[in-house]
Design a protein around this motif. Structure first.
Motif, PDB file in Angstrom:
ATOM      1  N   PHE A 471      36.000  36.614  58.236  1.00 17.07           N
ATOM      2  CA  PHE A 471      36.997  36.133  57.267  1.00 17.07           C
ATOM      3  C   PHE A 471      36.310  35.381  56.128  1.00 17.07           C
ATOM      4  N   ILE A 472      35.395  34.467  56.502  1.00 17.91           N
ATOM      5  CA  ILE A 472      34.719  33.665  55.478  1.00 17.91           C
ATOM      6  C   ILE A 472      33.828  34.559  54.606  1.00 17.91           C
ATOM      7  N   GLY A 473      33.121  35.484  55.238  1.00 16.54           N
ATOM      8  CA  GLY A 473      32.274  36.403  54.475  1.00 16.54           C
ATOM      9  C   GLY A 473      33.093  37.212  53.490  1.00 16.54           C
ATOM     10  N   ALA A 474      34.252  37.710  53.946  1.00 16.29           N
ATOM     11  CA  ALA A 474      35.116  38.517  53.073  1.00 16.29           C
ATOM     12  C   ALA A 474      35.636  37.685  51.911  1.00 16.29           C
ATOM     13  N   ILE A 475      36.031  36.446  52.196  1.00 15.53           N
ATOM     14  CA  ILE A 475      36.544  35.561  51.127  1.00 15.53           C
ATOM     15  C   ILE A 475      35.469  35.370  50.056  1.00 15.53           C
ATOM     16  N   PHE A 476      34.243  35.096  50.497  1.00  9.17           N
ATOM     17  CA  PHE A 476      33.163  34.857  49.535  1.00  9.17           C
ATOM     18  C   PHE A 476      32.846  36.123  48.729  1.00  9.17           C
ATOM     19  N   LEU A 477      32.865  37.274  49.396  1.00 11.48           N
ATOM     20  CA  LEU A 477      32.604  38.519  48.669  1.00 11.48           C
ATOM     21  C   LEU A 477      33.662  38.751  47.591  1.00 11.48           C
ATOM     22  N   LEU A 478      34.934  38.616  47.996  1.00  8.40           N
ATOM     23  CA  LEU A 478      36.026  38.832  47.033  1.00  8.40           C
ATOM     24  C   LEU A 478      35.961  37.808  45.903  1.00  8.40           C
ATOM     25  N   ALA A 479      35.647  36.550  46.265  1.00 10.33           N
ATOM     26  CA  ALA A 479      35.549  35.499  45.241  1.00 10.33           C
ATOM     27  C   ALA A 479      34.430  35.851  44.259  1.00 10.33           C
ATOM     28  N   GLY A 480      33.327  36.383  44.781  1.00 14.44           N
ATOM     29  CA  GLY A 480      32.225  36.777  43.908  1.00 14.44           C
ATOM     30  C   GLY A 480      32.655  37.855  42.937  1.00 14.44           C
ATOM     31  N   ILE A 481      33.355  38.864  43.452  1.00 14.39           N
ATOM     32  CA  ILE A 481      33.813  39.959  42.583  1.00 14.39           C
ATOM     33  C   ILE A 481      34.772  39.429  41.515  1.00 14.39           C
ATOM     34  N   LEU A 482      35.709  38.563  41.938  1.00 11.82           N
ATOM     35  CA  LEU A 482      36.699  38.026  40.988  1.00 11.82           C
ATOM     36  C   LEU A 482      36.039  37.163  39.925  1.00 11.82           C
ATOM     37  N   ASN A 483      35.019  36.390  40.322  1.00  9.67           N
ATOM     38  CA  ASN A 483      34.326  35.548  39.342  1.00  9.67           C
ATOM     39  C   ASN A 483      33.600  36.397  38.315  1.00  9.67           C
ATOM     40  N   ILE A 484      32.954  37.456  38.779  1.00 16.54           N
ATOM     41  CA  ILE A 484      32.186  38.296  37.851  1.00 16.54           C
ATOM     42  C   ILE A 484      33.120  39.169  37.001  1.00 16.54           C
ATOM     43  N   ALA A 485      34.234  39.606  37.606  1.00 14.84           N
ATOM     44  CA  ALA A 485      35.124  40.537  36.905  1.00 14.84           C
ATOM     45  C   ALA A 485      35.979  39.867  35.832  1.00 14.84           C
ATOM     46  N   GLY A 486      36.028  38.535  35.807  1.00 13.94           N
ATOM     47  CA  GLY A 486      36.840  37.850  34.790  1.00 13.94           C
ATOM     48  C   GLY A 486      36.360  38.239  33.407  1.00 13.94           C
ATOM     49  N   ARG A 487      37.272  38.300  32.437  1.00 12.43           N
ATOM     50  CA  ARG A 487      36.855  38.811  31.120  1.00 12.43           C
ATOM     51  C   ARG A 487      36.072  37.747  30.354  1.00 12.43           C
ATOM     52  N   ARG A 488      35.219  38.216  29.483  1.00 13.67           N
ATOM     53  CA  ARG A 488      34.398  37.305  28.693  1.00 13.67           C
ATOM     54  C   ARG A 488      35.207  36.802  27.510  1.00 13.67           C
ATOM     55  N   ARG A 489      35.127  35.517  27.266  1.00 13.34           N
ATOM     56  CA  ARG A 489      35.841  34.964  26.106  1.00 13.34           C
ATOM     57  C   ARG A 489      34.864  34.175  25.252  1.00 13.34           C
ATOM     58  N   LYS A 490      35.316  33.836  24.054  1.00 13.09           N
ATOM     59  CA  LYS A 490      34.426  33.092  23.153  1.00 13.09           C
ATOM     60  C   LYS A 490      34.225  31.685  23.690  1.00 13.09           C
ATOM     61  N   GLU A 491      32.971  31.217  23.623  1.00 10.91           N
ATOM     62  CA  GLU A 491      32.692  29.833  24.036  1.00 10.91           C
ATOM     63  C   GLU A 491      33.252  28.895  22.975  1.00 10.91           C
ATOM     64  N   PRO A 492      33.843  27.747  23.431  1.00  9.38           N
ATOM     65  CA  PRO A 492      34.373  26.832  22.422  1.00  9.38           C
ATOM     66  C   PRO A 492      33.240  26.229  21.588  1.00  9.38           C
TER      67      PRO A 492
ATOM     68  N   PHE B   7      46.704  37.828  43.607  1.00 11.62           N
ATOM     69  CA  PHE B   7      45.608  38.032  44.557  1.00 11.62           C
ATOM     70  C   PHE B   7      44.443  37.073  44.248  1.00 11.62           C
ATOM     71  N   ALA B   8      44.117  36.977  42.949  1.00 12.62           N
ATOM     72  CA  ALA B   8      43.013  36.093  42.544  1.00 12.62           C
ATOM     73  C   ALA B   8      43.340  34.638  42.903  1.00 12.62           C
ATOM     74  N   THR B   9      44.573  34.241  42.646  1.00 13.81           N
ATOM     75  CA  THR B   9      44.971  32.865  42.971  1.00 13.81           C
ATOM     76  C   THR B   9      44.879  32.623  44.471  1.00 13.81           C
ATOM     77  N   LEU B  10      45.301  33.614  45.240  1.00 20.54           N
ATOM     78  CA  LEU B  10      45.255  33.482  46.706  1.00 20.54           C
ATOM     79  C   LEU B  10      43.809  33.327  47.178  1.00 20.54           C
ATOM     80  N   ILE B  11      42.934  34.188  46.670  1.00 23.10           N
ATOM     81  CA  ILE B  11      41.519  34.119  47.082  1.00 23.10           C
ATOM     82  C   ILE B  11      40.907  32.779  46.652  1.00 23.10           C
ATOM     83  N   GLY B  12      41.221  32.377  45.414  1.00 12.96           N
ATOM     84  CA  GLY B  12      40.700  31.084  44.911  1.00 12.96           C
ATOM     85  C   GLY B  12      41.162  29.939  45.783  1.00 12.96           C
ATOM     86  N   ALA B  13      42.453  29.959  46.120  1.00 14.84           N
ATOM     87  CA  ALA B  13      43.007  28.879  46.953  1.00 14.84           C
ATOM     88  C   ALA B  13      42.361  28.899  48.339  1.00 14.84           C
ATOM     89  N   LEU B  14      42.215  30.118  48.905  1.00 11.01           N
ATOM     90  CA  LEU B  14      41.603  30.222  50.239  1.00 11.01           C
ATOM     91  C   LEU B  14      40.166  29.719  50.220  1.00 11.01           C
TER      92      LEU B  14
END
Lengths: 492, 87
Positions: A471-492, B7-14
């Motif tokens: 469970f913990i491994g899966a959470i970290f993997l998904l979190a990694g994908i979500l962090n990288i997949a977020g769109r790039r925006r202009k730095e303030p 889904f992202a919010t759920l994973i972030g919260a978890l």
């Protein structure tokens, strides 16, 4: 930006009240015992010297406060003088100092409550922080300045009765020779100065309140001087009485001040000091909670913490800023290690003092024409002495507390660096680390399932295998994908 | 809230919750209260305690930060979309 103008209608007397109100916190009640352990009867000398050193630095505060009339205190001074990491470090240390005050106040509160009814100190101190976290979110009015008079009254009564009936001062002989007065020598006195530092620093509340004081260029320095003199006299006399009454190496369950008051005035004395201690703890809790929250707002306003999360204009941000500080305070308070927390508070306060003096020196050099309604006396000697003494006194901090203190500085370096690398790259780095942790966890789990590596889990935890690591491994993997997949925006 | 956002919010919260629980575990190992002798339950030898505490503290802080970043990412993305709709 809209600036808030205050009416200047308070005179010197009220200035002193503001200074004393800031200083009469829980520190004197809870730190005196260990200060006596460090310095022996010479704690009186430590308090005297500590008061003088604090006063010199407060004159630097005074000059900076008058010249830079913006909210933010030490953080703003360092920001104008240095900017960059130095200002962030100043704000960060001031925040740590406030959080340790919250922890000290909660433990002190629990100790004084246990005078009336025996309670578990760590649990009650944690509960106190939790309650104050929520009341602080809803807003609590500061207790009335009448408290100042109550404190002075109780301390004066203790000293007067102690001096009147000297038969109870069984340890007066310890003041008769240098050997008994300073059993641990000069190093003991210096350690005592370091440890009692937080008892005086509260007078800086006067700088924040100076916007309401008439003729600030005259009245604020005078109020600082008089507040410190009153504190030195009161603290030294009370310490003298306490050392005179308490046995050497006192190890009672109640705070040493309560013990001394009971011996001098009977049960009424114990009750009076306990009530004063509870009031001091409540005042310190309320003030430190507000201060730590405002520092987080300031730091997030300048982008050191995510603006969205800590914004004062959002309800979630308002709550989170209090909760973060309270969480750290709870960790400290739950340990019940009052001496240790006292050292960390001293460490942070001393470094902030050094940085404020450095800010003064820097501003005098780079902005010589800055309007200065008040100029700190004995410049640059007093400021240089302030820096040197503050840094030297840090050497007298207990080694483990010093280590934690430096860890807080390392944390400051990391947070500052993260701000500098930019949000997008930070997210990529976090995503990568997440993928690494998740992948490693799942790979280890696979090796364990195949019997290639064996880990002897305790009997009580075998039911968690393999579900919890998977469970913990899966959470970290998904979190990694979500962090990288977020769109790039202009730095303030 | 869209499926991806939820889904992202759920994973972030978890992940934040995992981080918080890890921190509590690190603290329990350090404090080892009488009512819950964590060091005995986990068979942790005295010499390894600082290592466990440091590792768990670092992982937990990282998890909390990462979880909050994911939540922030989703929420701000939603705000940008709302702003675009208004325009």
């Amino acid at each position: 930006m809209r600036r808030i103008e205050f009416k200047r209608e308070l005179g010197l007397f009220y200035g002193i009240i503001i200074g004393l109100n800031g200083a009469f916190g829980i520190e004197f009640f809870v730190l005196l015992e260990h200060a006596i352990f460090l310095a022996g009867p010479a704690v009186v000398l430590s308090l005297l010297l500590c008061g003088i050193i604090t006063m010199l630095t407060l004159f630097s505060y005074c000059e900076l406060g008058a010249a830079i009339s913006r909210v933010g205190g030490e953080y703003t001074f360092a920001k104008v003088a240095f900017g960059g990491f130095t200002s962030f470090l100043t704000g960060w240390l001031r925040w740590i100092s406030s959080v340790t005050t919250v922890a000290l106040a909660s433990i002190g509160l629990a100790q004084f409550i246990s005078y009336f009814y025996p309670v578990n100190i760590p649990i009650v101190s944690v509960l106190a922080i939790v309650i104050f976290t929520f009341t602080s979110i809803r807003g609590v009015k500061k207790l009335d300045v009448l408290t100042v008079f109550s404190f002075i009254g109780i301390f004066t009564l203790l000293v007067t009765l102690g001096l009147y009936d000297q038969s109870k001062l069984v340890n007066l002989t310890s003041f008769s020779s240098i050997r008994t007065f300073m059993p641990k020598g000069v190093s003991g006195v210096l350690a005592g100065i370091m440890y009692t530092f937080s008892m005086f620093v509260g007078v800086r509340a006067l700088i924040a309140g100076s916007t309401q004081i008439k003729n600030p260029e005259k009245n604020v320095p005078r109020a600082i001087l008089l507040s410190i003199v009153i504190l030195i006299v009161l603290y030294c006399l009370v310490a003298f009485i306490v050392v005179g009454v308490a046995p050497e190496n006192y190890e009672g369950s109640e705070p040493i001040l309560t013990y001394a008051a009971e011996r001098i005035m009977g049960p009424i004395g114990g009750t009076l000091i306990t009530i004063a201690g509870i009031s001091a703890a409540l005042m310190s809790l309320t003030t430190a909670m507000m201060v730590q929250r405002s520092i987080i707002y300031g730091l997030s306003r300048d982008g050191y913490f995510p603006r969205f999360i800590f914004s004062s204009e959002r309800k979630f941000g308002r709550h989170l800023s209090v909760i973060i500080g309270s969480a750290l305070a709870i960790l400290l308070a739950a340990s019940g290690l009052i001496v240790f927390i006292g050292y960390i508070a001293g460490f942070a306060s001393l470094l902030v003092f050094a940085l404020v003096n450095l800010s003064l020196i820097r501003l005098r050099r780079v902005m010589p024409r800055l309007s200065r309604p008040f100029k700190a006396p004995l410049y640059p000697y007093a400021s240089i002495a302030g820096v040197v003494i503050s840094l030297l006194l840090i050497l007298f901090i207990e080694r483990s507390a010093l280590l934690i203190g430096f860890e807080f500085i390392v944390a400051a370096v990391i947070v500052y660096h993260l701000k500098m690398v930019g949000y997008h790259r930070l997210r990529l780095a976090v995503g990568g680390i997440n993928l690494g942790i998740g992948g490693l966890t799942l790979f280890t789990l696979y090796l364990m399932r195949r019997g290639i590596i064996t880990i002897d889990l305790p009997q009580g935890l075998r039911w968690t295998f393999p579900y919890l690591p998977a469970f913990i491994g899966a959470i970290f993997l998904l979190a990694g994908i979500l962090n990288i997949a977020g769109r790039r925006r202009k730095e303030p | 809230m869209g499926v991806r956002g939820a889904f992202a919010t759920l994973i972030g919260a978890l992940q934040s919750v995992v981080g918080l629980l890890t921190f509590i575990l690190a603290y329990l190992i350090y404090y080892n209260p009488d009512i819950l002798r964590v060091r005995d339950i986990l068979n942790i030898q005295e010499g390894y305690i600082p290592f466990f505490i440091l590792t768990l503290a670092v992982v937990s802080l990282f998890s909390i930060i990462s979880g909050l970043l994911i939540i922030y990412e989703w929420t701000s993305t939603k705000e940008d979309k709302d702003e675009k709709d208004r325009i």
